[in-house]
Design an enzyme around this catalytic site. Structure first.
Site, mmCIF file in Angstrom:
data_model
loop_
_atom_site.group_PDB
_atom_site.id
_atom_site.type_symbol
_atom_site.label_atom_id
_atom_site.label_comp_id
_atom_site.label_asym_id
_atom_site.label_seq_id
_atom_site.Cartn_x
_atom_site.Cartn_y
_atom_site.Cartn_z
ATOM 1 N N CYS A 35 2.560 -9.160 -5.919
ATOM 2 C CA CYS A 35 3.828 -9.859 -6.124
ATOM 3 C C CYS A 35 4.053 -10.754 -4.914
ATOM 4 C CB CYS A 35 4.968 -8.872 -6.331
ATOM 5 S SG CYS A 35 5.256 -7.768 -4.932
ATOM 6 N N GLY A 36 5.292 -11.103 -4.635
ATOM 7 C CA GLY A 36 5.559 -11.990 -3.515
ATOM 8 C C GLY A 36 5.155 -11.409 -2.179
#
EC number: 2.8.1.1
Length: 277
Positions: free
Chosen positions: A204-205
């Protein structure tokens, strides 16, 4: 690569998968207090993107377009409304929009004169910073809709995204008070075509949401691996793997076929990996 300075809506529709679209809509408002802005938002692009949202963009924008927000891309100074950041600072901002030098950017506006004033301002800004493959969408979003272009009405389009993204929110495996039952998670993964024994790389980020999805996947009998660096690291070290043209995430994977499933913010990328036979 030479590109047209002004492109027509029909061309944008036909070349949609090969360009990066930016919404340059800006709503006129009084100039912000210089000292207050600098204290709260100057070179703090993450804060600005969370707090200085444009209601017109949120209400409707071209599908997949990120918002090039004048209230963030520039800053107010004593004698200028839209003061330019340094090239390094500007690059840091537009990377958050999934924009990298070499992309073919198509910028549009809305409203009076088709939004050409704001779109042109953004165009010349990118040219100033050395971006050469930049175009303005003639007629803005209204002309795009008349050409049967697809628009969306939500606030989740900003940020870096992968080609052919399929959203898989953390809510598929977590409820308000913790993880869902294993059977529910099994079904969620199966719905995405991921079965017991498959190998997945999850990211993810910054690695938080992905960690939870990775744990749920492992419990479901999936060979789950967490990519620690996430999209944040890729944006700086390997931007060519992001922004609509991703073909490979990890350099070491050379004989594998990857299908990308991307998530924004509290979403994660699940990459299903199958050996080529």
């Amino acid at each position: 690569m030479a590109v047209d300075m002004i492109v027509e809506p029909k061309w944008v529709v036909q070349n949609f998968g090969n360009i990066r679209i930016l919404d340059a809509s800006w709503t006129f408002k009084p100039k912000a207090d210089v000292a207050e802005y600098k204290a709260k938002y100057y070179n703090k692009f993450g804060v600005g993107m969370n707090e200085l949202k444009n209601p017109e963009y949120l209400a409707e924008h071209i599908n997949g377009a990120a918002h090039f927000n004048f209230d963030i891309a520039y800053y107010p100074s004593e004698d200028e409304r839209f003061t330019l950041y340094t090239p390094e600072e500007f690059s840091s901002y537009v990377k958050r929009l999934g924009v990298f030098n070499g992309d073919h950017l198509v910028i549009y506006g809305r409203g009076k004169d088709g939004g050409m004033a704001a779109a042109s301002r953004a165009y010349w800004t990118f040219r100033y910073y050395g971006y050469t493959t930049v175009s303005v969408l003639n007629g803005g979003i209204e002309a795009f809709k008349l050409a049967q272009g697809v628009v969306q009405s939500d606030s989740k389009a900003e940020g870096i995204r992968c080609k052919d993204a399929i959203h898989f929110p953390i809510g598929e495996v977590c409820a308000a008070k913790g993880f869902k039952k294993k059977t529910d998670c099994d079904q969620a993964f199966a719905a995405k075509g991921i079965k017991v024994g498959d190998t997945v790389v999850i990211s993810c980020g910054i690695g938080l949401s992905a960690s939870a999805i990775c744990l749920a996947a492992a419990r479901s009998g999936i060979v789950a691996k967490l990519y620690n660096g996430g999209v944040h690291e890729l944006a700086y070290k390997a931007p060519q793997h992001l922004n609509m043209r991703v073909t490979l995430l990890l350099h070491a994977i050379t004989v594998l076929r990857c299908t990308y499933i991307h998530f924004t913010f509290l979403y994660a990328i699940v990459i299903k990996i199958e050996r080529i036979v």
